[in-house]
Design a protein around this motif. Structure first.
Motif, PDB file in Angstrom:
ATOM      1  N   LEU A   1      35.672  32.720  41.451  1.00  0.00           N
ATOM      2  CA  LEU A   1      36.718  31.694  41.411  1.00  0.00           C
ATOM      3  C   LEU A   1      37.255  31.449  40.009  1.00  0.00           C
ATOM      4  O   LEU A   1      38.368  30.931  39.850  1.00  0.00           O
ATOM      5  N   LYS A   2      36.507  31.829  39.001  1.00  0.00           N
ATOM      6  CA  LYS A   2      36.956  31.615  37.622  1.00  0.00           C
ATOM      7  C   LYS A   2      37.968  32.661  37.172  1.00  0.00           C
ATOM      8  O   LYS A   2      38.600  32.506  36.118  1.00  0.00           O
ATOM      9  N   LEU A   3      38.132  33.724  37.958  1.00  0.00           N
ATOM     10  CA  LEU A   3      39.032  34.810  37.582  1.00  0.00           C
ATOM     11  C   LEU A   3      40.457  34.528  38.038  1.00  0.00           C
ATOM     12  O   LEU A   3      40.678  33.857  39.052  1.00  0.00           O
ATOM     13  N   PRO A   4      41.452  35.044  37.305  1.00  0.00           N
ATOM     14  CA  PRO A   4      42.823  34.980  37.814  1.00  0.00           C
ATOM     15  C   PRO A   4      42.948  35.863  39.047  1.00  0.00           C
ATOM     16  O   PRO A   4      42.288  36.908  39.143  1.00  0.00           O
ATOM     17  N   LEU A   5      43.773  35.431  39.996  1.00  0.00           N
ATOM     18  CA  LEU A   5      43.965  36.182  41.229  1.00  0.00           C
ATOM     19  C   LEU A   5      45.443  36.506  41.405  1.00  0.00           C
ATOM     20  O   LEU A   5      46.298  35.620  41.309  1.00  0.00           O
ATOM     21  N   PHE A   6      45.732  37.770  41.653  1.00  0.00           N
ATOM     22  CA  PHE A   6      47.091  38.225  41.925  1.00  0.00           C
ATOM     23  C   PHE A   6      47.259  38.335  43.436  1.00  0.00           C
ATOM     24  O   PHE A   6      46.577  39.134  44.081  1.00  0.00           O
ATOM     25  N   ALA A   7      48.140  37.504  43.982  1.00  0.00           N
ATOM     26  CA  ALA A   7      48.359  37.450  45.426  1.00  0.00           C
ATOM     27  C   ALA A   7      49.670  38.133  45.783  1.00  0.00           C
ATOM     28  O   ALA A   7      50.665  38.029  45.059  1.00  0.00           O
ATOM     29  N   VAL A   8      49.683  38.816  46.928  1.00  0.00           N
ATOM     30  CA  VAL A   8      50.861  39.579  47.329  1.00  0.00           C
ATOM     31  C   VAL A   8      52.064  38.674  47.574  1.00  0.00           C
ATOM     32  O   VAL A   8      53.211  39.074  47.352  1.00  0.00           O
ATOM     33  N   GLY A   9      51.834  37.456  48.049  1.00  0.00           N
ATOM     34  CA  GLY A   9      52.925  36.530  48.339  1.00  0.00           C
ATOM     35  C   GLY A   9      52.429  35.104  48.438  1.00  0.00           C
ATOM     36  O   GLY A   9      51.243  34.812  48.223  1.00  0.00           O
ATOM     37  N   GLU A  10      53.340  34.203  48.792  1.00  0.00           N
ATOM     38  CA  GLU A  10      53.016  32.780  48.793  1.00  0.00           C
ATOM     39  C   GLU A  10      51.949  32.429  49.831  1.00  0.00           C
ATOM     40  O   GLU A  10      51.084  31.578  49.585  1.00  0.00           O
ATOM     41  N   HIS A  11      51.994  33.050  50.986  1.00  0.00           N
ATOM     42  CA  HIS A  11      51.007  32.752  52.036  1.00  0.00           C
ATOM     43  C   HIS A  11      49.592  33.074  51.557  1.00  0.00           C
ATOM     44  O   HIS A  11      48.664  32.269  51.716  1.00  0.00           O
ATOM     45  N   THR A  12      49.430  34.247  50.975  1.00  0.00           N
ATOM     46  CA  THR A  12      48.121  34.641  50.454  1.00  0.00           C
ATOM     47  C   THR A  12      47.716  33.761  49.278  1.00  0.00           C
ATOM     48  O   THR A  12      46.547  33.406  49.121  1.00  0.00           O
ATOM     49  N   ALA A  13      48.695  33.384  48.460  1.00  0.00           N
ATOM     50  CA  ALA A  13      48.413  32.502  47.329  1.00  0.00           C
ATOM     51  C   ALA A  13      47.893  31.147  47.798  1.00  0.00           C
ATOM     52  O   ALA A  13      46.971  30.572  47.196  1.00  0.00           O
ATOM     53  N   THR A  14      48.465  30.634  48.872  1.00  0.00           N
ATOM     54  CA  THR A  14      48.003  29.361  49.423  1.00  0.00           C
ATOM     55  C   THR A  14      46.548  29.457  49.879  1.00  0.00           C
ATOM     56  O   THR A  14      45.740  28.550  49.628  1.00  0.00           O
ATOM     57  N   ALA A  15      46.209  30.564  50.540  1.00  0.00           N
ATOM     58  CA  ALA A  15      44.826  30.771  50.971  1.00  0.00           C
ATOM     59  C   ALA A  15      43.887  30.842  49.768  1.00  0.00           C
ATOM     60  O   ALA A  15      42.765  30.328  49.808  1.00  0.00           O
ATOM     61  N   ALA A  16      44.357  31.464  48.680  1.00  0.00           N
ATOM     62  CA  ALA A  16      43.535  31.571  47.466  1.00  0.00           C
ATOM     63  C   ALA A  16      43.305  30.196  46.843  1.00  0.00           C
ATOM     64  O   ALA A  16      42.183  29.869  46.438  1.00  0.00           O
ATOM     65  N   ARG A  17      44.344  29.398  46.759  1.00  0.00           N
ATOM     66  CA  ARG A  17      44.195  28.045  46.201  1.00  0.00           C
ATOM     67  C   ARG A  17      43.267  27.211  47.070  1.00  0.00           C
ATOM     68  O   ARG A  17      42.415  26.464  46.563  1.00  0.00           O
ATOM     69  N   ASP A  18      43.425  27.317  48.385  1.00  0.00           N
ATOM     70  CA  ASP A  18      42.573  26.560  49.303  1.00  0.00           C
ATOM     71  C   ASP A  18      41.104  26.961  49.152  1.00  0.00           C
ATOM     72  O   ASP A  18      40.197  26.145  49.367  1.00  0.00           O
ATOM     73  N   ALA A  19      40.871  28.226  48.775  1.00  0.00           N
ATOM     74  CA  ALA A  19      39.502  28.717  48.601  1.00  0.00           C
ATOM     75  C   ALA A  19      38.903  28.302  47.263  1.00  0.00           C
ATOM     76  O   ALA A  19      37.699  28.446  47.051  1.00  0.00           O
ATOM     77  N   GLY A  20      39.749  27.796  46.350  1.00  0.00           N
ATOM     78  CA  GLY A  20      39.235  27.300  45.079  1.00  0.00           C
ATOM     79  C   GLY A  20      39.691  28.032  43.842  1.00  0.00           C
ATOM     80  O   GLY A  20      39.292  27.678  42.725  1.00  0.00           O
ATOM     81  N   PHE A  21      40.557  29.022  43.974  1.00  0.00           N
ATOM     82  CA  PHE A  21      41.088  29.719  42.798  1.00  0.00           C
ATOM     83  C   PHE A  21      42.085  28.808  42.075  1.00  0.00           C
ATOM     84  O   PHE A  21      42.989  28.238  42.687  1.00  0.00           O
ATOM     85  N   ALA A  22      41.915  28.692  40.774  1.00  0.00           N
ATOM     86  CA  ALA A  22      42.782  27.821  39.985  1.00  0.00           C
ATOM     87  C   ALA A  22      43.974  28.571  39.411  1.00  0.00           C
ATOM     88  O   ALA A  22      45.062  28.005  39.270  1.00  0.00           O
ATOM     89  N   GLU A  23      43.771  29.829  39.057  1.00  0.00           N
ATOM     90  CA  GLU A  23      44.848  30.618  38.449  1.00  0.00           C
ATOM     91  C   GLU A  23      45.303  31.682  39.443  1.00  0.00           C
ATOM     92  O   GLU A  23      44.620  32.694  39.659  1.00  0.00           O
ATOM     93  N   VAL A  24      46.457  31.452  40.062  1.00  0.00           N
ATOM     94  CA  VAL A  24      46.993  32.362  41.078  1.00  0.00           C
ATOM     95  C   VAL A  24      48.370  32.822  40.655  1.00  0.00           C
ATOM     96  O   VAL A  24      49.261  31.999  40.413  1.00  0.00           O
ATOM     97  N   ILE A  25      48.539  34.133  40.555  1.00  0.00           N
ATOM     98  CA  ILE A  25      49.836  34.722  40.192  1.00  0.00           C
ATOM     99  C   ILE A  25      50.424  35.326  41.462  1.00  0.00           C
ATOM    100  O   ILE A  25      49.755  36.099  42.156  1.00  0.00           O
ATOM    101  N   ILE A  26      51.671  34.999  41.768  1.00  0.00           N
ATOM    102  CA  ILE A  26      52.275  35.389  43.041  1.00  0.00           C
ATOM    103  C   ILE A  26      53.277  36.522  42.830  1.00  0.00           C
ATOM    104  O   ILE A  26      54.173  36.432  41.980  1.00  0.00           O
TER     105      ILE A  26
END
Length: 248
Positions: A71-96
């Protein structure tokens, strides 16, 4: 008249709610079933970031993310839907990215050029069992070391719900929404097995991308429409255009 959503559960429920808010009657036929795969990271790699092309990849490993220290790592999400799931899971740094794997690749490469990521970084790719393109290999040619971990699979559902079959038989379905190449193929197989393939392919097929659309065209569908961008709101706009054309 109804709109048929072939998207897997649970995402199909949100899609159905959005369509109903737009005034549509909705039928659900999830043609793929989500199955998590046990996640064991034995690479001992020092990851710089995570890349994800589906919200399902995050759902599959959500209970383990904290213990794995991801969860401490930046996460690159394919789109907004996946980014929302990442934030809900606890990722703080999400690049869309822009909604598909090619856009995700370009976003990661651009991040290295902008020095957000170091060149030759090691990336953890949380992936499905069936990949439409070799994203890890493409990023590898750009100098990244990509460790791909399969976290889920989508198993085809062999039958369509009875109300969907009856809807096709009675010409009560106006259009079908397709979100992935695999789900389009699974839909065709199920429709063929149920004996409703001709009726199913005679109505508009609204697809999230050209890759998805090609499956329907190859099967003989004559009314295949592609969203201008790979996101759901644009797909809904494509649906409205298809329905207006039918009424004209």
């Amino acid at each position: 008249m109804s709109i048929l959503v072939t998207r897997p559960h649970p995402d199909n429920e949100a899609t159905a709610d959005n369509l109903r808010a737009r005034g549509h009657v909705v039928l659900l036929a999830p043609v793929l079933k989500f199955e998590p795969v046990a996640f064991h990271d034995e690479s001992e790699a020092n990851y710089s970031a995570i890349i994800v092309t589906s919200a399902n990849a995050i759902r599959a490993v959500a209970p383990q993310l904290q213990d794995l220290g991801l969860l401490k790592l930046p996460l690159f999400a394919v789109g907004e839907h996946t980014a929302t799931a990442a934030r809900d899971a606890g990722f703080a740094e999400v690049i869309i990215a822009g909604g598909d794997s090619a856009a995700l690749r370009d976003t990661v490469v651009r991040s290295a050029r902008d020095k957000v990521l170091k060149k030759k970084s090691t990336l953890l790719y949380l992936a499905g069992a069936d990949l439409s393109r070799d994203l890890g290999g493409e990023l590898g040619t750009e100098g990244f070391n990509v460790v791909t971990q399969t976290t889920y699979r989508m198993a085809p559902v062999k039958v369509l719900p009875r109300d969907v079959c009856e809807g096709f038989a009675a010409h009560g379905i106006e259009a079908v929404l397709h979100y992935s190449r695999r789900s389009a193929r699974a839909f065709l197989d199920a429709a063929r097995d149920e004996g409703v393939e001709i009726s199913a392919l005679a109505i508009p097929q609204c697809c999230l991308s050209e890759t998805v659309a090609s499956v329907l065209r190859d099967a003989g569908a004559s009314q295949v429409l592609v969203a201008a961008k790979p996101d759901e709101n644009t797909l809904f706009d494509t649906l409205e255009r298809a329905l207006q054309t039918r009424l004209a």
